[in-house]
Each structure stands twice: as C-alpha cells, then as structure tokens.
Enzyme design. Structure first.
Site, PDB file in Angstrom:
ATOM      1  CE1 TYR A 142      -3.788  -2.494   0.093  1.00  0.00           C
ATOM      2  CE2 TYR A 142      -4.756  -0.596   1.342  1.00  0.00           C
ATOM      3  CZ  TYR A 142      -4.608  -2.077   0.903  1.00  0.00           C
ATOM      4  OH  TYR A 142      -6.250  -2.527   0.388  1.00  0.00           O
ATOM      5  CE  LYS A 193       2.366 -17.202  -4.209  1.00  0.00           C
ATOM      6  NZ  LYS A 193       0.807 -18.325  -3.790  1.00  0.00           N
ATOM      7  CG  ASP A 226      -1.652 -19.747  -2.818  1.00  0.00           C
ATOM      8  OD1 ASP A 226      -1.221 -19.444  -1.399  1.00  0.00           O
ATOM      9  OD2 ASP A 226      -1.344 -20.010  -3.720  1.00  0.00           O
ATOM     10  CG  ASP A 250      -8.119  -4.700   1.792  1.00  0.00           C
ATOM     11  OD1 ASP A 250      -8.849  -3.915   2.753  1.00  0.00           O
ATOM     12  OD2 ASP A 250      -8.102  -4.420   0.414  1.00  0.00           O
ATOM     13  CG  ASP A 254     -12.983  -7.411   2.943  1.00  0.00           C
ATOM     14  OD1 ASP A 254     -12.792  -6.294   3.185  1.00  0.00           O
ATOM     15  OD2 ASP A 254     -13.846  -6.661   1.127  1.00  0.00           O
TER      16      ASP A 254
HETATM   17  C1  IPM Z   1     -10.476  -1.593   4.793  1.00  0.00           C
HETATM   18  C2  IPM Z   1     -10.357  -0.371   3.188  1.00  0.00           C
HETATM   19  C3  IPM Z   1      -9.527   0.003   2.393  1.00  0.00           C
HETATM   20  C4  IPM Z   1      -8.526  -0.272   2.474  1.00  0.00           C
HETATM   21  C5  IPM Z   1      -9.659   1.023   2.127  1.00  0.00           C
HETATM   22  C6  IPM Z   1     -11.644   1.907   1.284  1.00  0.00           C
HETATM   23  C7  IPM Z   1      -9.115   2.381   1.169  1.00  0.00           C
HETATM   24  O1  IPM Z   1     -10.998  -1.347   1.844  1.00  0.00           O
HETATM   25  O2  IPM Z   1     -10.268  -1.081   5.718  1.00  0.00           O
HETATM   26  O3  IPM Z   1     -10.548  -2.590   4.386  1.00  0.00           O
HETATM   27  O4  IPM Z   1      -7.957  -0.891   1.432  1.00  0.00           O
HETATM   28  O5  IPM Z   1      -7.196  -0.166   3.603  1.00  0.00           O
HETATM   29 MG    MG Z   2     -10.431  -3.769   2.691  1.00  0.00          MG
END
Ligand code: IPM
Ligand code: MG
Length: 369
Positions: A142, A193, A226, A250, A254
């Site tokens: 990032y 990785k 992965d 990230d 999710d």
């Molecule tokens: C998160 C979000 C953020 C990230 C975005 C909105 C920049 O997806 O907090 O997970 O990628 O960190």
């Molecule tokens: Mg995110």
C-alpha cells in the site's frame, strides 16, 4: 479522571448513519456509567473533499493527533469516483492511518451464536468461530516506493507498486501479533508468499527469529496467502491469530468477515506504537465500506461500528466491563430476533439502522439494571 477525548469522523455514505447510532451508545455510557467524554466531530473522505478540497484537512489530522481515540465510519462513493487519485476519499483514510502511525490493525472475526446460520457457509464450519486477523497497516504494497503510472518512450504505459518491509517494521507488527496470541490460545499463523516474494521471505525469517528469541511459549506456523484464503473458508476454526502484510490482510479480512454472516458485523482497531506511558494512538472503524447503494436509506447495519466503539473502550480506555456490556447487548438483541437487511434470516424481524441502535441502548439499560 480526565475526560476522554474522542474525535468522531463519520465520513461518507452509511458512515454517517451508523455513527449516529454509536453516538447513542456513547451518550448512554456518559449518562449511565459516568464516563466523561470530550467529543469533537470532523470530516474525512468525500465529505471533506466537498468542503475543503482535500479528503483529509490539516485541521482534522491535528484533531486526530490530539485525540485519545478516533472513531471512523467509512469513506468513498461514486460521487467522487472521477476525482484525481491523490484527492480520492480513500487517500484520506490511508493518510490518517499513516500519519498517526497506526501500523497494527486488529480485525477480529467472531461468529455470534445467533448468527451462525446467517453465514453462507455451513453452520458447523463457522459456529463458535473466534479468530483475530492482524493486518500490518502502514507499510507493504500500500505504501512502498516507487509507485506510479509512467508513460514510456514508445508511448505505452507502465503501472507499478512496491512491496517492501524493513526488519523493524516486521518486528513491531510481529511483537503485537505474538502478544495477542499470548493472551489468547498461544497460536500464531504468519501468512506470506515466501515461495514467490523475497520481501515475504524476509518477513518469515524475522517471525521465526522473534519467536525463538522473545516468544518461545507461542506456537508459530506459516502459510502462503493463497492457501490461507482457501483454509479460511474450508476450516476457519484451525486459526487463532493470523498476522500478515497490508494488502494480504485487506483481502483476508473481507473473506473472514463473510464467515460471520456479513461485513456489517466486523469491527476493527488500528493502533500505533506505545509511548512512554504505554498509551497508543488509536482509530476504530468497521471493516465495511461506505455502501453507497444503501446509503441514506436507514437500512445499514450499525453493529460493526458499535462494536468498534466497544473495542475503543477495551483497548484505549481499559474499560473491559463496559466493552463487554456493549458486546453482550449486541448478542442479546440478535438473540431477540432483530436483524438489519444484511443479516436477515427467515422468521426474524427486519429492522432499520435506527431501530437496531435503539434496541442496543434498551438492552444496555436492561443489562445495567
Ligand atoms: C479497508 C478498506 C480500505 C483499505 C480502503 C477503503 C482504502 O478496504 O479498510 O479494508 O483498503 O484498507
Ligand atoms: Mg478492505
């Protein structure tokens, strides 16, 4: 005791609606538990761009630096999609994380009993799940330099980012990870990785060294990212604490969120380095985004943000009893059958953002009686 300085940044989209419900919980804590808060509110993301021409103003950043804790809703939305890259709403979020030095992002994924059937995965795979994903938040892909989009002499273009970590960066996130594991089941899985990326070969080597030298009581394992994604949906309960690179975290968080039934259920804490008094800069936000498709309709799930405030009480203010109170209130409301649209199940009562917030407050009253 000095008043706790809270900076509230609702942000964009549903961030505004869910934060309004958190305000009720904060007011309740102030009234019923006599906690003194000094609250300021500020802009971040697209709503800041609209007023100040930047997604994070110096004024908001200064307020964040001065606060004991920051509560954030969410940023982004289609309205700002066509803005230049460096003033997009997301840049505001990334900048506040970076400037505050919030390198440790705790993303717990807990399946509440009442919601085990709300997950798209089978009940027995997720029931009782309680894992912690620790995402490195201020380095890695990032933030690595060089980065950009260049036009080459032949007119073609090149886009690039850099995955980079130094040993101190790996060690400081590693120490937080081992510490967390020590307070839980003493099991840490480091995700990398290392079969492809040198940067994560170094990551793995440093984790192994740290374990040997400082945390011999914690069991350390390694997994390629992965495989980790696959294992998270195959058998998530094999994990306890996972630690990983910024972008891997990230993505994996999710994925872990959906194990719990909805992104609308996941809180997070982002912490900086401890100062001489042991205090850390801190920002609390839900893992979900601004959900522009449902923004303004009073149908978003406020629970992730409410539980982010519980994490704030726990980690910034050492108020475990109050944090437990909020978490138990949420559990009871769900047991009682109330559901926002994202976690709706047959036979349950579908309620709005506002009604969900009110229900949590009523439940707090009951638990506190
Ligand atoms: C998160 C979000 C953020 C990230 C975005 C909105 C920049 O997806 O907090 O997970 O990628 O960190
Ligand atoms: Mg995110």
């Amino acid at each position: 005791m000095a008043a706790k300085k809270l900076l509230i940044l609702p942000g964009d989209g549903i961030g505004v609606e869910v934060m309004a419900q958190v305000r009720r919980i904060i007011d309740w804590m102030a009234r019923k538990r006599k906690i003194e808060f000094e609250i300021t509110e500020g802009l971040i993301g697209g709503s800041s761009y609209d007023v100040h021409g930047t997604p994070l103003s110096d004024e908001t950043l200064a307020a964040a630096m001065a606060a004991d804790a920051v509560l954030l809703g969410a940023v982004g939305g289609p309205k700002w999609d066509d803005l230049p890259f460096d003033v997009k709403p997301e840049r505001g979020l990334l900048k506040i994380r970076k400037e505050m030095g919030l390198f440790a992002n705790l993303r717990p994924a807990t399946v509440l009993e009442a919601l085990a059937d709300a997950s798209t995965l089978k009940n027995e795979v997720v029931a009782g799940l309680d894992i912690m994903i620790l995402r490195e938040l201020t380095g890695g892909l990032y933030f690595g330099q060089p980065r950009g989009i260049d036009t080459l002499p032949d007119g073609t273009r090149k886009g690039y980012n850099t995955l980079v970590y130094t040993t101190p960066e790996i060690q400081r996130i590693g120490r937080v990870a081992f510490d967390l594991a020590r307070k839980r089941n003493k099991k840490l899985c480091s995700v990398d990785k290392a079969n492809v990326l040198e940067c994560t070969v170094l990551w793995r080597e440093e984790m192994i060294k740290l374990q040997k030298e400082e945390f011999p009581d914690v069991e350390l394992s390694h997994m390629y990212v992965d495989n980790a994604a696959m294992q998270l949906v195959r058998n998530p309960k094999q994990f306890d604490v996972m630690v990983t690179e910024n972008m891997f975290g990230d993505i994996l968080s999710d994925c872990a969120a959906m194990l719990t039934g909805s992104l609308g259920m996941l809180p997070s804490a982002s912490l900086g380095e401890a100062d001489a008094q042991g205090r850390r800069k801190a920002l609390y936000e839900p893992v979900h985004g601004s959900a522009p498709d449902i923004a303004g309709k009073d149908m978003a799930n406020p629970l992730a943000t409410i539980m982010s405030f519980a994490m704030c009480l726990r980690y910034s203010f050492d108020m475990a009893a109050e944090a437990d109170l909020i978490e138990n209130a949420v559990k009871n409301v769900l047991k009682g059958g109330l559901r926002t649209a994202d976690i709706m199940q047959p036979g349950k009562a579908k309620v709005s953002t506002t009604v969900m917030g009110e229900a949590v407050v009523r439940e707090l009253d009951k638990l506190n009686a």
